[in-house]
Design a protein around this motif. Structure first.
Motif, PDB file in Angstrom:
ATOM      1  N   GLU A  53       0.670  -1.021  -0.154  1.00 31.33           N
ATOM      2  CA  GLU A  53      -0.060   0.047   0.062  1.00 31.33           C
ATOM      3  C   GLU A  53       0.946   1.065   0.008  1.00 31.33           C
ATOM      4  OE1 GLU A  53      -1.623   0.982   4.007  1.00 31.33           O
ATOM      5  OE2 GLU A  53      -1.771  -0.895   4.018  1.00 31.33           O
ATOM      6  N   THR A  54       0.548   2.238  -0.471  1.00 33.38           N
ATOM      7  CA  THR A  54       0.833   3.652  -0.517  1.00 33.38           C
ATOM      8  C   THR A  54      -0.205   4.725  -0.183  1.00 33.38           C
ATOM      9  OG1 THR A  54       2.378   5.080  -1.750  1.00 33.38           O
ATOM     10  CG2 THR A  54       0.589   4.160  -2.942  1.00 33.38           C
ATOM     11  N   THR A  55       0.128   5.651   0.330  1.00 34.69           N
ATOM     12  CA  THR A  55      -0.477   6.931   0.447  1.00 34.69           C
ATOM     13  C   THR A  55      -0.435   8.227  -0.472  1.00 34.69           C
ATOM     14  OG1 THR A  55      -1.031   6.252   2.838  1.00 34.69           O
ATOM     15  CG2 THR A  55      -1.460   8.469   2.135  1.00 34.69           C
ATOM     16  N   LEU A  56      -1.200   8.652  -1.106  1.00 31.51           N
ATOM     17  CA  LEU A  56      -1.092   9.822  -2.055  1.00 31.51           C
ATOM     18  C   LEU A  56      -1.732  11.151  -1.511  1.00 31.51           C
ATOM     19  CD1 LEU A  56      -1.705   8.248  -5.620  1.00 31.51           C
ATOM     20  CD2 LEU A  56       0.583   8.573  -4.378  1.00 31.51           C
ATOM     21  N   THR A  57      -0.945  12.100  -1.512  1.00 33.01           N
ATOM     22  CA  THR A  57      -1.404  13.641  -1.390  1.00 33.01           C
ATOM     23  C   THR A  57      -2.068  14.082  -2.315  1.00 33.01           C
ATOM     24  OG1 THR A  57       0.248  13.566   0.635  1.00 33.01           O
ATOM     25  CG2 THR A  57      -1.089  15.769  -0.057  1.00 33.01           C
ATOM     26  N   VAL A  58      -3.165  14.574  -2.420  1.00 27.79           N
ATOM     27  CA  VAL A  58      -4.167  15.225  -3.437  1.00 27.79           C
ATOM     28  C   VAL A  58      -4.425  16.516  -3.004  1.00 27.79           C
ATOM     29  CG1 VAL A  58      -6.055  15.089  -5.157  1.00 27.79           C
ATOM     30  CG2 VAL A  58      -4.847  13.105  -4.244  1.00 27.79           C
ATOM     31  N   PRO A  59      -3.655  17.532  -3.593  1.00 30.57           N
ATOM     32  CA  PRO A  59      -4.240  19.051  -3.117  1.00 30.57           C
ATOM     33  C   PRO A  59      -5.771  19.411  -3.862  1.00 30.57           C
ATOM     34  CG  PRO A  59      -2.165  18.921  -4.317  1.00 30.57           C
ATOM     35  CD  PRO A  59      -2.933  17.912  -4.589  1.00 30.57           C
ATOM     36  N   LEU A  60      -6.402  19.924  -2.822  1.00 27.97           N
ATOM     37  CA  LEU A  60      -7.623  20.600  -3.177  1.00 27.97           C
ATOM     38  C   LEU A  60      -7.865  22.097  -2.806  1.00 27.97           C
ATOM     39  CD1 LEU A  60     -10.826  20.063  -3.729  1.00 27.97           C
ATOM     40  CD2 LEU A  60     -11.311  19.731  -1.099  1.00 27.97           C
ATOM     41  N   LEU A  61      -8.121  22.836  -3.955  1.00 27.50           N
ATOM     42  CA  LEU A  61      -8.008  24.337  -3.879  1.00 27.50           C
ATOM     43  C   LEU A  61      -9.648  24.799  -3.784  1.00 27.50           C
ATOM     44  CD1 LEU A  61      -6.505  26.815  -3.988  1.00 27.50           C
ATOM     45  CD2 LEU A  61      -6.666  26.715  -6.439  1.00 27.50           C
ATOM     46  N   VAL A  62      -9.802  25.605  -2.754  1.00 27.97           N
ATOM     47  CA  VAL A  62     -10.990  26.219  -2.730  1.00 27.97           C
ATOM     48  C   VAL A  62     -10.781  27.684  -3.321  1.00 27.97           C
ATOM     49  CG1 VAL A  62     -12.760  27.007  -1.237  1.00 27.97           C
ATOM     50  CG2 VAL A  62     -11.742  24.836  -0.951  1.00 27.97           C
ATOM     51  N   SER A  63     -11.449  27.990  -4.413  1.00 33.82           N
ATOM     52  CA  SER A  63     -11.363  29.463  -4.807  1.00 33.82           C
ATOM     53  C   SER A  63     -11.800  30.630  -4.093  1.00 33.82           C
ATOM     54  CB  SER A  63     -12.041  29.627  -6.310  1.00 33.82           C
ATOM     55  OG  SER A  63     -11.898  30.821  -6.815  1.00 33.82           O
ATOM     56  N   ASP A  64     -11.000  31.902  -3.788  1.00 31.68           N
ATOM     57  CA  ASP A  64     -11.587  32.664  -2.878  1.00 31.68           C
ATOM     58  C   ASP A  64     -12.131  33.958  -3.762  1.00 31.68           C
ATOM     59  OD1 ASP A  64      -9.353  33.575  -4.056  1.00 31.68           O
ATOM     60  OD2 ASP A  64      -8.252  34.380  -2.193  1.00 31.68           O
ATOM     61  N   LEU A  65     -12.381  33.654  -5.041  1.00 33.53           N
ATOM     62  CA  LEU A  65     -13.248  34.713  -5.985  1.00 33.53           C
ATOM     63  C   LEU A  65     -14.513  35.203  -5.294  1.00 33.53           C
ATOM     64  CD1 LEU A  65     -12.883  36.153  -8.637  1.00 33.53           C
ATOM     65  CD2 LEU A  65     -14.001  34.350  -9.666  1.00 33.53           C
ATOM     66  N   ASN A  66     -14.408  36.306  -4.822  1.00 34.56           N
ATOM     67  CA  ASN A  66     -15.593  36.980  -4.465  1.00 34.56           C
ATOM     68  C   ASN A  66     -15.618  38.379  -4.819  1.00 34.56           C
ATOM     69  OD1 ASN A  66     -17.878  37.778  -2.963  1.00 34.56           O
ATOM     70  ND2 ASN A  66     -16.731  37.912  -1.011  1.00 34.56           N
ATOM     71  N   ILE A  67     -16.465  38.839  -5.681  1.00 32.76           N
ATOM     72  CA  ILE A  67     -16.324  40.091  -6.614  1.00 32.76           C
ATOM     73  C   ILE A  67     -17.627  40.919  -6.098  1.00 32.76           C
ATOM     74  CG2 ILE A  67     -15.070  39.522  -8.417  1.00 32.76           C
ATOM     75  CD1 ILE A  67     -17.616  39.569  -9.978  1.00 32.76           C
ATOM     76  N   SER A  68     -17.518  42.084  -6.078  1.00 32.81           N
ATOM     77  CA  SER A  68     -18.848  43.173  -6.310  1.00 32.81           C
ATOM     78  C   SER A  68     -18.635  44.309  -7.128  1.00 32.81           C
ATOM     79  CB  SER A  68     -18.707  43.712  -4.567  1.00 32.81           C
ATOM     80  OG  SER A  68     -17.428  44.422  -4.314  1.00 32.81           O
ATOM     81  N   ILE A  69     -19.478  45.041  -7.049  1.00 32.11           N
ATOM     82  CA  ILE A  69     -19.758  46.083  -8.264  1.00 32.11           C
ATOM     83  C   ILE A  69     -20.086  47.378  -7.828  1.00 32.11           C
ATOM     84  CG2 ILE A  69     -21.931  45.726  -9.393  1.00 32.11           C
ATOM     85  CD1 ILE A  69     -20.820  45.562 -11.933  1.00 32.11           C
ATOM     86  N   THR A  70     -20.007  48.313  -8.474  1.00 28.65           N
ATOM     87  CA  THR A  70     -20.494  49.778  -8.431  1.00 28.65           C
ATOM     88  C   THR A  70     -22.137  49.842  -7.962  1.00 28.65           C
ATOM     89  OG1 THR A  70     -18.958  50.768  -9.547  1.00 28.65           O
ATOM     90  CG2 THR A  70     -20.798  52.004  -8.979  1.00 28.65           C
ATOM     91  N   ASP A  71     -22.694  50.262  -7.228  1.00 28.62           N
ATOM     92  CA  ASP A  71     -24.201  50.330  -6.769  1.00 28.62           C
ATOM     93  C   ASP A  71     -24.755  50.866  -8.154  1.00 28.62           C
ATOM     94  OD1 ASP A  71     -23.633  49.413  -4.249  1.00 28.62           O
ATOM     95  OD2 ASP A  71     -23.740  51.262  -3.190  1.00 28.62           O
ATOM     96  N   ASP A  72     -25.900  50.582  -8.140  1.00 26.86           N
ATOM     97  CA  ASP A  72     -26.861  51.219  -9.200  1.00 26.86           C
ATOM     98  C   ASP A  72     -26.710  52.808  -9.169  1.00 26.86           C
ATOM     99  OD1 ASP A  72     -27.397  48.623 -10.045  1.00 26.86           O
ATOM    100  OD2 ASP A  72     -29.465  48.705  -9.237  1.00 26.86           O
ATOM    101  N   LEU A  73     -26.727  53.547 -10.246  1.00 27.36           N
ATOM    102  CA  LEU A  73     -26.419  54.816 -10.420  1.00 27.36           C
ATOM    103  C   LEU A  73     -27.843  55.345 -11.370  1.00 27.36           C
ATOM    104  CD1 LEU A  73     -22.537  54.911 -11.347  1.00 27.36           C
ATOM    105  CD2 LEU A  73     -23.926  55.369  -9.199  1.00 27.36           C
ATOM    106  N   THR A  74     -28.032  56.615 -11.010  1.00 25.20           N
ATOM    107  CA  THR A  74     -28.880  57.697 -12.007  1.00 25.20           C
ATOM    108  C   THR A  74     -28.085  58.771 -12.377  1.00 25.20           C
ATOM    109  OG1 THR A  74     -30.842  56.448 -10.581  1.00 25.20           O
ATOM    110  CG2 THR A  74     -31.021  58.790 -11.982  1.00 25.20           C
ATOM    111  N   ILE A  75     -28.222  58.787 -13.873  1.00 23.17           N
ATOM    112  CA  ILE A  75     -27.571  59.945 -14.274  1.00 23.17           C
ATOM    113  C   ILE A  75     -28.572  60.504 -15.300  1.00 23.17           C
ATOM    114  CG2 ILE A  75     -25.484  59.020 -14.257  1.00 23.17           C
ATOM    115  CD1 ILE A  75     -25.610  58.482 -17.277  1.00 23.17           C
TER     116      ILE A  75
END
Length: 262
Positions: free
Chosen positions: A83-105
């Motif tokens: 038997e052998t043991t392998l290490t498998v990386p697991l990446l959790v993305s931290d992508l978290n975006i926001s945007i300018t609030d709605d505008l009136t012009i």
């Protein structure tokens, strides 16, 4: 002396790691290892258990985690017991975006819109074709701008902002004079203002019932507080005359009455 011969079998595990396992937007993903020798028969056991959604005894389990970590898979050669043991990386993305609030012009004005929370290496694409984090827009009509951001791991996120465009008008609805106000010091309707988003110049005059001018302003930001020469006036109906020129060049001239209530 006695001699004997012992045969030693060298068991090699011809197993590679699969593609990087990435979790996007709090979902799940598939981790994998690849058996390059179909003649070998293995059993698999993935851990930690709280990360395994299903398929913990396969080469491709469904996994979940709230943060990046290493998964472990114990591989046993069923023929020889090695038997052998392998290490498998697991990446959790931290992508978290926001945007300018709605505008009136107002039509003809510019607006700046921006996406926040990006990192170096992220791919940015707006619905109008821009690839910049920040851009200046000048829509002729109300428009929704959507941005899609893709990080280096292939995870994506979208956000939208609405730019509400007002067309300049100079009618009585767009150059508004309230029918009454109550200058009683309660912080609500204590002053009488001309309300408009489109007025460029005004001449606003208030008269008492005898035709005497008691208030005048050419600044839309200045309102009448219900006084004359520093003295509070009694409740009554007061006449007004309003002459205004709007940013589209149109003129609004009208008279009317406003009620002072205490």
């Amino acid at each position: 002396s006695i001699s004997d011969t012992i045969d030693l079998n060298i068991v090699e595990f011809d197993i590679d790691l699969g593609p990087l396992a990435v979790i996007c937007d709090e979902g799940s993903t598939i981790a994998s290892i690849i058996n390059n020798d179909d003649l070998d028969i293995y059993t698999y056991q993935w851990s930690p258990e709280d990360c395994i959604v299903s398929g913990g005894d396969t080469t491709t389990p469904v996994v979940f985690a709230n943060e990046s970590k290493d998964l472990m898979v114990n591989v046993v050669n069923t023929l020889h017991g090695c038997e052998t043991t392998l290490t498998v990386p697991l990446l959790v993305s931290d992508l978290n975006i926001s945007i300018t609030d709605d505008l009136t012009i107002i039509q003809g004005e510019e607006a700046t819109i921006e996406v926040f929370g990006t990192s170096i290496g992220d791919s940015i694409l707006w619905s109008n074709g821009s690839v910049e984090i920040e851009q200046i827009v000048m829509p002729d009509e109300t428009t929704i701008y959507t941005v899609t951001v893709i990080d280096e791991n292939g995870c994506s996120a979208t956000a939208s902002v609405e730019i509400i465009v007002l067309t300049p008008r100079c009618d009585d609805e767009s150059v508004f004079v309230p029918s009454g106000f109550s200058p009683n010091g309660d912080g609500v309707n204590d002053e009488l203002f001309v309300r408009s988003l489109f007025v460029e110049t005004i001449d606003f005059v208030i008269y008492n019932r005898w035709g005497q001018e008691i208030f005048r302003t050419d600044d839309i930001r200045v309102g009448w507080d219900g006084t004359f020469k520093g003295k509070a006036l009694s409740p009554d109906s007061y006449a007004f005359c309003l002459r205004s020129v709007c940013i589209n060049g149109e003129e609004n001239v009208r008279t009317g009455n406003v009620n002072l209530i205490r």
